[in-house]
Design a protein around this motif. Sequence first.
Motif, PDB file in Angstrom:
ATOM      1  N   VAL A  24     -44.970 -48.903   2.096  1.00  0.00           N
ATOM      2  CA  VAL A  24     -43.632 -48.322   2.006  1.00  0.00           C
ATOM      3  C   VAL A  24     -43.596 -47.284   0.886  1.00  0.00           C
ATOM      4  CG1 VAL A  24     -41.202 -48.818   1.488  1.00  0.00           C
ATOM      5  CG2 VAL A  24     -42.478 -50.314   3.036  1.00  0.00           C
ATOM      6  N   ARG A  25     -44.254 -47.562  -0.218  1.00  0.00           N
ATOM      7  CA  ARG A  25     -44.308 -46.608  -1.328  1.00  0.00           C
ATOM      8  C   ARG A  25     -44.955 -45.299  -0.883  1.00  0.00           C
ATOM      9  NH1 ARG A  25     -44.126 -47.059  -7.133  1.00  0.00           N
ATOM     10  NH2 ARG A  25     -43.860 -49.294  -6.900  1.00  0.00           N
ATOM     11  N   GLU A  26     -45.972 -45.398  -0.040  1.00  0.00           N
ATOM     12  CA  GLU A  26     -46.648 -44.197   0.460  1.00  0.00           C
ATOM     13  C   GLU A  26     -45.707 -43.359   1.322  1.00  0.00           C
ATOM     14  OE1 GLU A  26     -49.827 -41.436   1.184  1.00  0.00           O
ATOM     15  OE2 GLU A  26     -49.266 -42.790  -0.430  1.00  0.00           O
ATOM     16  N   VAL A  27     -44.904 -44.010   2.161  1.00  0.00           N
ATOM     17  CA  VAL A  27     -43.932 -43.283   2.980  1.00  0.00           C
ATOM     18  C   VAL A  27     -42.918 -42.587   2.072  1.00  0.00           C
ATOM     19  CG1 VAL A  27     -42.083 -43.510   4.700  1.00  0.00           C
ATOM     20  CG2 VAL A  27     -44.222 -44.771   4.992  1.00  0.00           C
ATOM     21  N   PHE A  61     -29.785 -56.353  -2.708  1.00  0.00           N
ATOM     22  CA  PHE A  61     -30.047 -56.561  -1.291  1.00  0.00           C
ATOM     23  C   PHE A  61     -31.528 -56.887  -1.120  1.00  0.00           C
ATOM     24  CE2 PHE A  61     -26.271 -53.807  -0.656  1.00  0.00           C
ATOM     25  CZ  PHE A  61     -25.578 -54.581   0.261  1.00  0.00           C
ATOM     26  N   PHE A  62     -31.823 -58.016  -0.515  1.00  0.00           N
ATOM     27  CA  PHE A  62     -33.188 -58.382  -0.154  1.00  0.00           C
ATOM     28  C   PHE A  62     -33.350 -57.996   1.316  1.00  0.00           C
ATOM     29  CE2 PHE A  62     -31.880 -61.104  -3.590  1.00  0.00           C
ATOM     30  CZ  PHE A  62     -32.990 -61.123  -4.430  1.00  0.00           C
ATOM     31  N   LEU A  75     -26.874 -51.028  -8.015  1.00  0.00           N
ATOM     32  CA  LEU A  75     -27.377 -51.532  -6.741  1.00  0.00           C
ATOM     33  C   LEU A  75     -28.890 -51.612  -6.807  1.00  0.00           C
ATOM     34  CD1 LEU A  75     -26.678 -52.321  -3.798  1.00  0.00           C
ATOM     35  CD2 LEU A  75     -26.825 -49.898  -3.222  1.00  0.00           C
ATOM     36  N   GLU A  76     -29.419 -52.683  -6.259  1.00  0.00           N
ATOM     37  CA  GLU A  76     -30.869 -52.876  -6.250  1.00  0.00           C
ATOM     38  C   GLU A  76     -31.300 -53.314  -4.852  1.00  0.00           C
ATOM     39  OE1 GLU A  76     -33.574 -56.294  -8.139  1.00  0.00           O
ATOM     40  OE2 GLU A  76     -32.650 -54.967  -9.639  1.00  0.00           O
ATOM     41  N   PHE A  77     -32.388 -52.719  -4.369  1.00  0.00           N
ATOM     42  CA  PHE A  77     -32.995 -53.154  -3.114  1.00  0.00           C
ATOM     43  C   PHE A  77     -34.319 -53.821  -3.448  1.00  0.00           C
ATOM     44  CE2 PHE A  77     -30.825 -49.336  -1.025  1.00  0.00           C
ATOM     45  CZ  PHE A  77     -29.777 -50.103  -0.534  1.00  0.00           C
ATOM     46  N   ASP A  78     -34.458 -55.088  -3.083  1.00  0.00           N
ATOM     47  CA  ASP A  78     -35.732 -55.789  -3.234  1.00  0.00           C
ATOM     48  C   ASP A  78     -36.441 -55.684  -1.890  1.00  0.00           C
ATOM     49  OD1 ASP A  78     -37.785 -57.821  -3.209  1.00  0.00           O
ATOM     50  OD2 ASP A  78     -36.830 -58.633  -5.009  1.00  0.00           O
ATOM     51  N   LEU A  79     -37.562 -54.962  -1.888  1.00  0.00           N
ATOM     52  CA  LEU A  79     -38.257 -54.657  -0.640  1.00  0.00           C
ATOM     53  C   LEU A  79     -39.553 -55.439  -0.476  1.00  0.00           C
ATOM     54  CD1 LEU A  79     -37.736 -50.771  -0.684  1.00  0.00           C
ATOM     55  CD2 LEU A  79     -36.251 -52.537   0.271  1.00  0.00           C
ATOM     56  N   ALA A  80     -39.668 -56.573  -1.150  1.00  0.00           N
ATOM     57  CA  ALA A  80     -40.892 -57.376  -1.095  1.00  0.00           C
ATOM     58  C   ALA A  80     -41.272 -57.755   0.333  1.00  0.00           C
ATOM     59  CB  ALA A  80     -40.748 -58.630  -1.952  1.00  0.00           C
ATOM     60  N   THR A 116     -31.968 -49.018  -7.797  1.00  0.00           N
ATOM     61  CA  THR A 116     -33.351 -49.356  -8.118  1.00  0.00           C
ATOM     62  C   THR A 116     -34.008 -49.998  -6.912  1.00  0.00           C
ATOM     63  OG1 THR A 116     -32.734 -49.770 -10.425  1.00  0.00           O
ATOM     64  CG2 THR A 116     -34.840 -50.656  -9.699  1.00  0.00           C
ATOM     65  N   LEU A 117     -35.254 -49.618  -6.643  1.00  0.00           N
ATOM     66  CA  LEU A 117     -36.065 -50.274  -5.617  1.00  0.00           C
ATOM     67  C   LEU A 117     -37.084 -51.150  -6.323  1.00  0.00           C
ATOM     68  CD1 LEU A 117     -36.839 -47.284  -3.210  1.00  0.00           C
ATOM     69  CD2 LEU A 117     -34.886 -48.841  -3.174  1.00  0.00           C
ATOM     70  N   ARG A 118     -37.175 -52.407  -5.910  1.00  0.00           N
ATOM     71  CA  ARG A 118     -38.129 -53.349  -6.510  1.00  0.00           C
ATOM     72  C   ARG A 118     -39.082 -53.883  -5.449  1.00  0.00           C
ATOM     73  NH1 ARG A 118     -37.366 -54.469 -11.506  1.00  0.00           N
ATOM     74  NH2 ARG A 118     -35.327 -54.378 -12.474  1.00  0.00           N
ATOM     75  N   ASN A 119     -40.259 -54.274  -5.936  1.00  0.00           N
ATOM     76  CA  ASN A 119     -41.249 -54.936  -5.084  1.00  0.00           C
ATOM     77  C   ASN A 119     -41.578 -54.125  -3.838  1.00  0.00           C
ATOM     78  OD1 ASN A 119     -41.294 -57.228  -6.846  1.00  0.00           O
ATOM     79  ND2 ASN A 119     -39.385 -57.895  -5.917  1.00  0.00           N
ATOM     80  N   VAL A 120     -41.830 -52.843  -4.031  1.00  0.00           N
ATOM     81  CA  VAL A 120     -42.139 -51.943  -2.919  1.00  0.00           C
ATOM     82  C   VAL A 120     -43.621 -52.067  -2.583  1.00  0.00           C
ATOM     83  CG1 VAL A 120     -42.072 -49.555  -2.130  1.00  0.00           C
ATOM     84  CG2 VAL A 120     -40.324 -50.385  -3.709  1.00  0.00           C
TER      85      VAL A 120
END
Length: 96
Positions: free
Chosen positions: A80-83, A14-15, A42-47, A72-76
């Motif tokens: 967002v990583r701090e949250v 999911f992008f 499942l992967e979330f691309d959060l770019a 997996t979370l990618r491109n955080v």
Amino acid sequence: MEITKTVEGGKVIFFIEGWLDTQTAPELGDALSQLDEGVTQLEFDLASLEYISSAGIRQIVSAYKKMGGNLTLRNVSPEVREVLRLTGTDKRLTIV
């Protein structure tokens, strides 16, 4: 928020773009509820994710549980990583 889905065999990516908050989190929930039983990863691309609220985090944690941890979370982004770090969510999820 905009969600684009890509399927690669048993893996779904999911992008997610924009804001994942109280108003948009149900949209992600709907997309997750439509996943085929054959999905093994499942992967979330959060770019392009600009903001995440507790409602968005709840959807991600729900997906994590549904997938038995195969999420997996990618491109955080740093924001967002701090949250995720502040809520302790980063300790349970795979972030690359």
